[in-house]
Scaffold this motif. Structure first.
Motif, short mmCIF file in Angstrom:
data_model
loop_
_atom_site.label_atom_id
_atom_site.label_comp_id
_atom_site.label_asym_id
_atom_site.label_seq_id
_atom_site.Cartn_x
_atom_site.Cartn_y
_atom_site.Cartn_z
N GLY A 1 -8.98 -11.74 -4.01
CA GLY A 1 -8.43 -11.84 -2.67
C GLY A 1 -8.03 -10.51 -2.07
O GLY A 1 -7.46 -10.46 -0.98
N GLY A 2 -8.31 -9.42 -2.79
CA GLY A 2 -7.94 -8.10 -2.30
C GLY A 2 -6.47 -7.77 -2.47
O GLY A 2 -6.00 -6.77 -1.93
N ASP A 3 -5.74 -8.60 -3.20
CA ASP A 3 -4.31 -8.39 -3.39
C ASP A 3 -4.02 -8.27 -4.89
O ASP A 3 -3.74 -9.25 -5.57
N LEU A 4 -4.11 -7.05 -5.40
CA LEU A 4 -3.92 -6.82 -6.83
C LEU A 4 -2.53 -7.21 -7.29
O LEU A 4 -2.35 -7.78 -8.38
N ALA A 5 -1.53 -6.94 -6.48
CA ALA A 5 -0.15 -7.27 -6.85
C ALA A 5 0.01 -8.78 -7.06
O ALA A 5 0.68 -9.22 -8.01
N ALA A 6 -0.62 -9.58 -6.20
CA ALA A 6 -0.53 -11.03 -6.33
C ALA A 6 -1.19 -11.50 -7.62
O ALA A 6 -0.69 -12.41 -8.30
N ASP A 7 -2.32 -10.89 -7.98
CA ASP A 7 -3.00 -11.25 -9.22
C ASP A 7 -2.13 -10.94 -10.44
O ASP A 7 -2.02 -11.75 -11.36
N LEU A 8 -1.52 -9.77 -10.44
CA LEU A 8 -0.70 -9.37 -11.58
C LEU A 8 0.53 -10.26 -11.73
O LEU A 8 0.98 -10.51 -12.84
N ARG A 9 1.06 -10.73 -10.63
CA ARG A 9 2.25 -11.59 -10.70
C ARG A 9 1.95 -12.93 -11.37
O ARG A 9 2.84 -13.52 -11.99
N ILE A 10 0.72 -13.43 -11.23
CA ILE A 10 0.40 -14.73 -11.82
C ILE A 10 -0.38 -14.59 -13.13
O ILE A 10 -0.76 -15.60 -13.73
N CYS A 11 -0.60 -13.36 -13.57
CA CYS A 11 -1.29 -13.14 -14.84
C CYS A 11 -0.40 -13.60 -15.99
O CYS A 11 0.74 -13.14 -16.13
N GLU A 12 -0.91 -14.50 -16.82
CA GLU A 12 -0.10 -15.03 -17.91
C GLU A 12 0.24 -13.97 -18.96
O GLU A 12 1.22 -14.11 -19.69
N ALA A 13 -0.57 -12.92 -19.03
CA ALA A 13 -0.34 -11.86 -20.02
C ALA A 13 0.36 -10.65 -19.43
O ALA A 13 0.37 -9.58 -20.04
N ARG A 14 0.97 -10.79 -18.25
CA ARG A 14 1.53 -9.63 -17.57
C ARG A 14 2.61 -8.91 -18.40
O ARG A 14 2.75 -7.70 -18.32
N ASP A 15 3.37 -9.66 -19.21
CA ASP A 15 4.42 -9.03 -20.01
C ASP A 15 3.86 -8.25 -21.19
O ASP A 15 4.58 -7.47 -21.82
N ARG A 16 2.57 -8.44 -21.49
CA ARG A 16 1.96 -7.75 -22.63
C ARG A 16 1.20 -6.50 -22.22
O ARG A 16 0.82 -5.69 -23.08
N ILE A 17 0.97 -6.32 -20.94
CA ILE A 17 0.22 -5.15 -20.45
C ILE A 17 1.10 -3.91 -20.58
O ILE A 17 2.21 -3.86 -20.05
N GLU A 18 0.61 -2.90 -21.30
CA GLU A 18 1.41 -1.70 -21.57
C GLU A 18 0.93 -0.46 -20.82
O GLU A 18 1.72 0.45 -20.58
N ARG A 19 -0.35 -0.43 -20.45
CA ARG A 19 -0.90 0.78 -19.84
C ARG A 19 -1.80 0.41 -18.66
O ARG A 19 -2.72 -0.38 -18.81
N VAL A 20 -1.50 1.01 -17.51
CA VAL A 20 -2.27 0.75 -16.29
C VAL A 20 -2.58 2.06 -15.60
O VAL A 20 -1.73 2.96 -15.52
N ALA A 21 -3.80 2.18 -15.11
CA ALA A 21 -4.20 3.32 -14.29
C ALA A 21 -4.80 2.78 -12.99
O ALA A 21 -5.52 1.78 -13.01
N ILE A 22 -4.48 3.43 -11.87
CA ILE A 22 -4.98 3.00 -10.57
C ILE A 22 -5.58 4.21 -9.86
O ILE A 22 -4.96 5.28 -9.80
N ASP A 23 -6.79 4.05 -9.35
CA ASP A 23 -7.42 5.12 -8.58
C ASP A 23 -6.53 5.47 -7.39
O ASP A 23 -6.02 4.58 -6.69
N ALA A 24 -6.32 6.76 -7.15
CA ALA A 24 -5.39 7.19 -6.11
C ALA A 24 -5.81 6.72 -4.72
O ALA A 24 -4.96 6.35 -3.90
N HIS A 25 -7.10 6.70 -4.45
CA HIS A 25 -7.56 6.26 -3.14
C HIS A 25 -7.42 4.74 -2.99
O HIS A 25 -7.11 4.24 -1.91
#
Length: 232
Positions: free
Chosen positions: A98-122
């Protein structure tokens, strides 16, 4: 018997075979994350791990260490991750159905297990046009240990030795809000590599400041994640 075959391998004790197979585990990876609108699933351009398709024995070994990552439970995924080792790299606009990464991460069942994230600056700039909050994509990842903004250097040379930037130094007079940068790109052309680096430094400092001074955060490690800039 050739130097590349060992027919007696299957006759080895299972404990020894598994120990040998362990050397084929991928180790730490940076996994580009994309959403395929053709297959309606999350994919990665990274090659699939060989252990998944060699035998049932190797597949079981692999699945003992890796988990199928489903960022949005409404869609399938082909991405397997070792949360303790791998970095999720959101490097393309097509990283969310849906173009909304924040919304996806909020409903991700494994969100508490994610330790490392990188996001392209642009990509991060684009996301800020829709969600001004600098922490929109990371505030729900309570197990996060490291977050990086990734700047692609292109064909021009950037400052040597810059490598990682932790947000402890900054020249504010050279930093522009995303909307102003878009206006200048339209009327004045793309920014230089030096300007892009300066802008990304400001983004890193912004995220770091928000993490250090924000309230209401409960990090599993007792402290906010480290923030870096990566040059790619």
């Amino acid at each position: 018997m050739s130097a590349t075959t060992f027919p007696a391998f299957l006759n080895l004790p299972s404990e020894l075979r598994l120990k040998i197979w362990t050397y084929l585990l991928p180790g730490p990876r940076i996994l580009p994350i994309r959403f395929s609108r053709t297959t309606k699933s999350y994919i990665t351009p990274s090659a699939p791990p060989a252990l998944l398709s060699i035998s049932s024995e190797t597949r079981s070994l692999f699945l003992a260490h890796y988990t199928l990552l489903q960022l949005n439970p409404s869609y399938d995924s082909t991405i397997y991750i070792d949360f303790a080792l791998d970095t999720l790299f959101f490097e393309h606009e097509d990283c969310s159905p849906g173009g909304d990464l924040a919304a996806d991460l909020r409903i991700c069942e494994a969100r508490d297990r994610i330790e490392r994230v990188a996001i392209d600056a642009h990509l991060w700039e684009i996301l800020r046009l829709f969600r001004y909050d600098a922490l929109s994509e990371i505030r729900c990842l309570t197990g996060l240990k490291n977050v990086a903004l990734v700047l692609r250097r292109g064909d021009e040379d950037a400052d040597e030795g810059l490598g990682f930037f932790t947000g402890n130094e900054i020249r504010f007079e050279r930093c522009l809000p995303s909307q102003e940068r878009l206006r200048r790109m339209f009327f004045e052309g793309p920014a230089t590599v030096e300007q892009e680096i300066s802008q990304c430094r400001w983004y890193v400092s912004t995220v770091k400041w928000e993490l250090d001074h924000g309230s209401g955060f409960e990090w599993k490690n007792g402290e906010p994640p480290a923030v870096q800039m990566w040059l790619r």
